[in-house]
Write a protein that holds these residues in place. Structure first.
Motif, short mmCIF file in Angstrom:
data_model
loop_
_atom_site.label_atom_id
_atom_site.label_comp_id
_atom_site.label_asym_id
_atom_site.label_seq_id
_atom_site.Cartn_x
_atom_site.Cartn_y
_atom_site.Cartn_z
N UNK A 10 64.15 109.54 -0.21
CA UNK A 10 65.30 110.26 0.08
C UNK A 10 66.54 109.56 -0.46
N UNK A 11 66.54 108.31 -0.78
CA UNK A 11 67.53 107.47 -1.21
C UNK A 11 67.60 107.40 -2.97
N UNK A 12 66.35 107.13 -3.34
CA UNK A 12 66.05 107.11 -4.98
C UNK A 12 64.67 107.57 -5.22
N UNK A 13 64.63 108.05 -6.40
CA UNK A 13 63.24 108.54 -6.85
C UNK A 13 62.40 107.24 -6.76
N UNK A 14 61.22 107.41 -5.88
CA UNK A 14 60.31 106.41 -5.94
C UNK A 14 59.45 106.47 -7.37
N UNK A 17 60.73 105.26 -14.19
CA UNK A 17 59.83 104.84 -15.26
C UNK A 17 59.57 103.56 -15.01
N UNK A 18 60.27 102.46 -14.43
CA UNK A 18 59.70 101.34 -14.02
C UNK A 18 58.30 101.37 -13.31
N UNK A 19 58.24 102.37 -12.29
CA UNK A 19 56.94 102.17 -11.59
C UNK A 19 55.74 102.47 -12.24
N UNK A 20 55.83 102.83 -13.49
CA UNK A 20 54.72 102.81 -14.38
C UNK A 20 54.03 101.46 -14.66
N UNK A 21 54.95 100.43 -14.61
CA UNK A 21 54.50 99.03 -14.93
C UNK A 21 54.53 98.07 -13.54
N UNK A 22 55.26 98.42 -12.61
CA UNK A 22 55.36 97.83 -11.30
C UNK A 22 54.56 98.04 -10.40
N UNK A 23 54.36 99.43 -10.16
CA UNK A 23 53.62 100.12 -9.10
C UNK A 23 53.80 99.81 -7.65
N UNK A 24 55.32 99.84 -7.49
CA UNK A 24 55.78 99.30 -6.28
C UNK A 24 55.29 100.70 -5.16
N UNK A 25 55.74 101.80 -5.92
CA UNK A 25 55.33 102.91 -4.91
C UNK A 25 53.90 102.96 -4.30
#
Length: 203
Positions: A10-14, A17-25
């Motif tokens: 709701x605040x920022x897209x989970x 592109x960085x999610x590919x590397x860090x997998x925080x979501x």
């Protein structure tokens, strides 16, 4: 935690592109596995969400999981002018299809609807038809809101990309962060009519 709602994105897209590397979501979603009965809503503009279909499939056995794919327009050129560096609309709809085929409840958030840019009946009709074709189980809409931070960034962008609309937006949003009531009422009637046409229940 059962019975509570968790809104992701709701605040920022989970799924930036960085999610590919860090997998925080993905790690955050994995942390939900020991629990049951949470309403989990994920809102994104990225097809990267399909990377986690395996995890979402497991989560939906324990929680009420839904993915809200934000699609403001079907026009890829217009989308690029409005949302630089985001997935093209067709990729987002393919992601909805993949999620739906995997048994994950997925729908389309037609947000934000931009006055005089993405709000025509023809545009919304085509978008809802494409959402239905992609297997979306629901659609929802919201007109553009311009809070102080959004106003500082959006209005200069509008002046660059759509200079002929600046005066109209100043009228629409002259008294607050929402478009005027008459516009919102007309847009709601238009959207509800199209939902009935394409057999989307109110969500």
């Amino acid at each position: 935690l059962g019975g509570q709602t968790l809104a992701i994105g709701t605040a920022t897209d989970p799924y930036q592109p960085a999610e590919r590397r860090f997998k925080l979501t993905r790690q955050a979603l994995e942390a939900l596995m020991p629990y049951r009965g949470i309403r989990v809503g994920i809102t994104t503009k990225s097809a990267l969400v399909t990377r986690d279909i395996d995890l979402l499939t497991r989560l939906k056995q324990r929680h009420d999981v839904r993915v809200n794919m934000s699609v403001a327009t079907l026009d890829p050129r217009l989308a690029r002018r409005l949302e630089a560096r985001t997935a093209v609309p067709s990729a987002r709809l393919r992601a909805v299809r993949r999620l739906a085929d995997a048994g994950i409840r997925a729908g389309v958030f037609v947000m934000p609807i931009l006055p005089c840019i993405t709000d025509s009946r023809a545009q919304l009709d085509a978008l809802l038809a494409a959402a239905k074709e992609a297997g979306a189980s629901f659609v929802a809409w919201s007109a553009l809101r311009l809070g102080p931070a959004a106003r500082r960034h959006f209005l200069p962008h509008l002046a660059r990309e759509f200079p002929d609309l600046v005066e109209r937006y100043e009228r629409h949003y002259g008294r607050g962060d929402k478009a005027d009531r008459a516009y919102c009422r007309a847009l709601q009637e238009r959207f509800e009519l199209l939902c009935r046409k394409h057999r989307f229940a109110a969500d």
